[in-house]
Write a protein that holds these residues in place. Sequence first.
Motif, PDB file in Angstrom:
ATOM      1  N   GLN A  28      43.777 -11.876  44.665  1.00  0.00           N
ATOM      2  CA  GLN A  28      43.439 -10.841  45.636  1.00  0.00           C
ATOM      3  C   GLN A  28      43.312 -11.421  47.042  1.00  0.00           C
ATOM      4  O   GLN A  28      43.795 -10.835  48.021  1.00  0.00           O
ATOM      5  CB  GLN A  28      42.129 -10.148  45.223  1.00  0.00           C
ATOM      6  CG  GLN A  28      41.724  -8.987  46.128  1.00  0.00           C
ATOM      7  CD  GLN A  28      42.730  -7.847  46.076  1.00  0.00           C
ATOM      8  OE1 GLN A  28      43.228  -7.505  45.009  1.00  0.00           O
ATOM      9  NE2 GLN A  28      43.048  -7.258  47.222  1.00  0.00           N
ATOM     10  N   LYS A  29      42.674 -12.592  47.135  1.00  0.00           N
ATOM     11  CA  LYS A  29      42.528 -13.225  48.456  1.00  0.00           C
ATOM     12  C   LYS A  29      43.873 -13.619  49.030  1.00  0.00           C
ATOM     13  O   LYS A  29      44.121 -13.488  50.238  1.00  0.00           O
ATOM     14  CB  LYS A  29      41.617 -14.440  48.327  1.00  0.00           C
ATOM     15  CG  LYS A  29      40.156 -14.062  48.085  1.00  0.00           C
ATOM     16  CD  LYS A  29      39.290 -15.296  47.896  1.00  0.00           C
ATOM     17  CE  LYS A  29      37.829 -14.887  47.628  1.00  0.00           C
ATOM     18  NZ  LYS A  29      36.946 -16.046  47.403  1.00  0.00           N
TER      19      LYS A  29
ATOM     20  N   ARG B 288      48.318 -12.311  52.774  1.00  0.00           N
ATOM     21  CA  ARG B 288      49.706 -11.939  53.039  1.00  0.00           C
ATOM     22  C   ARG B 288      49.808 -10.583  53.737  1.00  0.00           C
ATOM     23  O   ARG B 288      50.642 -10.368  54.616  1.00  0.00           O
ATOM     24  CB  ARG B 288      50.470 -11.899  51.716  1.00  0.00           C
ATOM     25  CG  ARG B 288      51.968 -11.631  51.894  1.00  0.00           C
ATOM     26  CD  ARG B 288      52.647 -11.563  50.555  1.00  0.00           C
ATOM     27  NE  ARG B 288      52.146 -10.393  49.783  1.00  0.00           N
ATOM     28  CZ  ARG B 288      52.545 -10.101  48.546  1.00  0.00           C
ATOM     29  NH1 ARG B 288      53.419 -10.887  47.930  1.00  0.00           N
ATOM     30  NH2 ARG B 288      52.054  -9.050  47.924  1.00  0.00           N
ATOM     31  N   GLU B 289      48.907  -9.649  53.374  1.00  0.00           N
ATOM     32  CA  GLU B 289      48.990  -8.298  53.916  1.00  0.00           C
ATOM     33  C   GLU B 289      48.373  -8.186  55.309  1.00  0.00           C
ATOM     34  O   GLU B 289      48.914  -7.474  56.178  1.00  0.00           O
ATOM     35  CB  GLU B 289      48.270  -7.328  52.970  1.00  0.00           C
ATOM     36  CG  GLU B 289      48.896  -7.232  51.595  1.00  0.00           C
ATOM     37  CD  GLU B 289      50.083  -6.288  51.600  1.00  0.00           C
ATOM     38  OE1 GLU B 289      50.181  -5.447  52.496  1.00  0.00           O
ATOM     39  OE2 GLU B 289      50.911  -6.423  50.689  1.00  0.00           O
ATOM     40  N   HIS B 290      47.243  -8.870  55.525  1.00  0.00           N
ATOM     41  CA  HIS B 290      46.468  -8.593  56.728  1.00  0.00           C
ATOM     42  C   HIS B 290      46.348  -9.772  57.678  1.00  0.00           C
ATOM     43  O   HIS B 290      45.976  -9.581  58.841  1.00  0.00           O
ATOM     44  CB  HIS B 290      45.049  -8.110  56.345  1.00  0.00           C
ATOM     45  CG  HIS B 290      45.055  -6.917  55.439  1.00  0.00           C
ATOM     46  ND1 HIS B 290      44.807  -6.999  54.080  1.00  0.00           N
ATOM     47  CD2 HIS B 290      45.301  -5.599  55.696  1.00  0.00           C
ATOM     48  CE1 HIS B 290      44.872  -5.797  53.542  1.00  0.00           C
ATOM     49  NE2 HIS B 290      45.179  -4.907  54.515  1.00  0.00           N
TER      50      HIS B 290
ATOM     51  N   GLN C 277      44.073 -19.739  57.798  1.00  0.00           N
ATOM     52  CA  GLN C 277      43.250 -20.909  57.447  1.00  0.00           C
ATOM     53  C   GLN C 277      42.049 -20.490  56.613  1.00  0.00           C
ATOM     54  O   GLN C 277      41.699 -21.145  55.619  1.00  0.00           O
ATOM     55  CB  GLN C 277      42.799 -21.623  58.723  1.00  0.00           C
ATOM     56  CG  GLN C 277      42.025 -22.901  58.454  1.00  0.00           C
ATOM     57  CD  GLN C 277      41.688 -23.644  59.747  1.00  0.00           C
ATOM     58  OE1 GLN C 277      42.025 -23.216  60.850  1.00  0.00           O
ATOM     59  NE2 GLN C 277      41.008 -24.775  59.603  1.00  0.00           N
ATOM     60  N   ALA C 278      41.411 -19.377  57.004  1.00  0.00           N
ATOM     61  CA  ALA C 278      40.252 -18.890  56.245  1.00  0.00           C
ATOM     62  C   ALA C 278      40.669 -18.489  54.828  1.00  0.00           C
ATOM     63  O   ALA C 278      39.968 -18.785  53.837  1.00  0.00           O
ATOM     64  CB  ALA C 278      39.608 -17.712  56.970  1.00  0.00           C
ATOM     65  N   ALA C 279      41.810 -17.803  54.726  1.00  0.00           N
ATOM     66  CA  ALA C 279      42.286 -17.393  53.408  1.00  0.00           C
ATOM     67  C   ALA C 279      42.631 -18.604  52.549  1.00  0.00           C
ATOM     68  O   ALA C 279      42.354 -18.646  51.336  1.00  0.00           O
ATOM     69  CB  ALA C 279      43.506 -16.485  53.552  1.00  0.00           C
ATOM     70  N   THR C 280      43.242 -19.617  53.172  1.00  0.00           N
ATOM     71  CA  THR C 280      43.601 -20.833  52.426  1.00  0.00           C
ATOM     72  C   THR C 280      42.358 -21.551  51.924  1.00  0.00           C
ATOM     73  O   THR C 280      42.291 -22.015  50.769  1.00  0.00           O
ATOM     74  CB  THR C 280      44.437 -21.760  53.315  1.00  0.00           C
ATOM     75  OG1 THR C 280      45.610 -21.066  53.756  1.00  0.00           O
ATOM     76  CG2 THR C 280      44.837 -23.008  52.552  1.00  0.00           C
ATOM     77  N   GLU C 281      41.335 -21.656  52.796  1.00  0.00           N
ATOM     78  CA  GLU C 281      40.099 -22.337  52.385  1.00  0.00           C
ATOM     79  C   GLU C 281      39.408 -21.580  51.241  1.00  0.00           C
ATOM     80  O   GLU C 281      38.876 -22.190  50.309  1.00  0.00           O
ATOM     81  CB  GLU C 281      39.164 -22.458  53.586  1.00  0.00           C
ATOM     82  CG  GLU C 281      39.651 -23.464  54.629  1.00  0.00           C
ATOM     83  CD  GLU C 281      38.739 -23.517  55.847  1.00  0.00           C
ATOM     84  OE1 GLU C 281      37.803 -22.681  55.908  1.00  0.00           O
ATOM     85  OE2 GLU C 281      38.956 -24.386  56.717  1.00  0.00           O
TER      86      GLU C 281
END
Length: 456
Positions: free
Chosen positions: A259-260, A265-267, A275-279
């Motif tokens: 989901q993250k 990818r969507e937003h 970077q925040a999503a990757t972490e």
Amino acid sequence: MSSGRLISILRSASFRLPLLYAVLFILSAGVLFVTVYWTATAAMQSDMSAVLRSEAYQLAEVHRRSGLTGLADQITRRINFRTRGPIFYLLQAPNRRVVVGNLPGMPPVEGSIDFVPQLEAPEADAAHPKLMGFGLTLPDGSFLLVAQDSTRLTDMQHAIVRAFFWSSGLALLLAIVGGAVLGANFLRRIDTITRTSRAIMEGDLSARIPVRGTHDEIDQLVASLNAMLARIQQLMDGLRQVSSDIAHDLRTPLGRLRQKLEDAREHASTTSDYQAATEAAIEEADSLLETFSALLRIAQVEAGAQKSGFAEFDLSELLTDLGETYAPVAEDAEHPLDVQVAPGIKLTGDRQLIAQLVSNLLENALHHTPAGTRLSLALRKTDPGFELEVADRGPGIPAAERGKVFDRFYRLDRSRSTAGSGLGLAMVKAIAGLHALTIRLEDAGPGLRVVLQTAK
């Protein structure tokens, strides 16, 4: 009994072994037979020879006192009365004339002699008996012979031979019958083991081989096989449970990770968003890797692979060090820690695993009890070993759920909002089992007391 069944019995070890013992018995009996045969023959020959020698010398003494006439009278009386059994006599004058006797004349001999006399039998075809005699030449040149029928010796020899053959035949027959009975019984027990094995191969892991209660070698083997089957069933049940637990309990963190990544990818539109999503994804992946590592460690411990590294260490010293290490951490979390460790207690095992066991128990107590409650770590000597205790003053665990908290991924409802995978107590149970320690959960009133004790 079918021919196939009979062939199975004849080929079975329980039949061949009695048969082998029967053959060995017959061989031993053969050696005994030869020994008895020659010993008994020699003894009887010696006895007969002694009787004849004694008889001859007694008559020689009569000749010395009464002369040839007196000796002839004495022999006549003994032939008529036969008080000493079937004994034959011959008295010949110096000119070889037969003076008296029931034997035909013959050349003089000295000492023991075996011969067949040419008697005038009433019947022409009557067999002449074989005699054993003792000859003696008297001082006046007369010849005295005392003889006895040696048929008794032959009869005794025939009796020994018959007894040997009858006993050998009976022993062989009993061996065959006994071997067949034992073989049939043995095959029935083997068939039972075979049927149970086939049932297990077809998927019924609960099948067990019945124990007869005879406590013989087969029963001991069956008990060992049943224990092995129970252990295999336990491992297979554990494997199925782990597979099911992984499928259910890891679905949620994997779903969150997906989901993250989809949200990113969507937003995500800036570098900082990516970077925040990757972490966040890395953090979730690290949590999953830790869970899999914990599962792997539990599997290794339950398999007993680490027993090869067991060594004796000072358990009292280890718990003292752990108490000193956790005291500041517990103090910062507003959980005063009481440590009471009896000195000089030793344990043969893996020091690092025992340290992990105690650490897991202390971590559970720190994370699942309210601030301000006290914790305790204790080690006491008992008969025959020791008792290790970790206790808290928190809400405890309901009695109905105490048997479940050692299962992988199992968590109490109130603990599902806190961090963790539900593998801490599963690791505690695995390490305790590896070190043959019993573990029980008790009500500390309030709180929970975890007690590990050496098995009695």
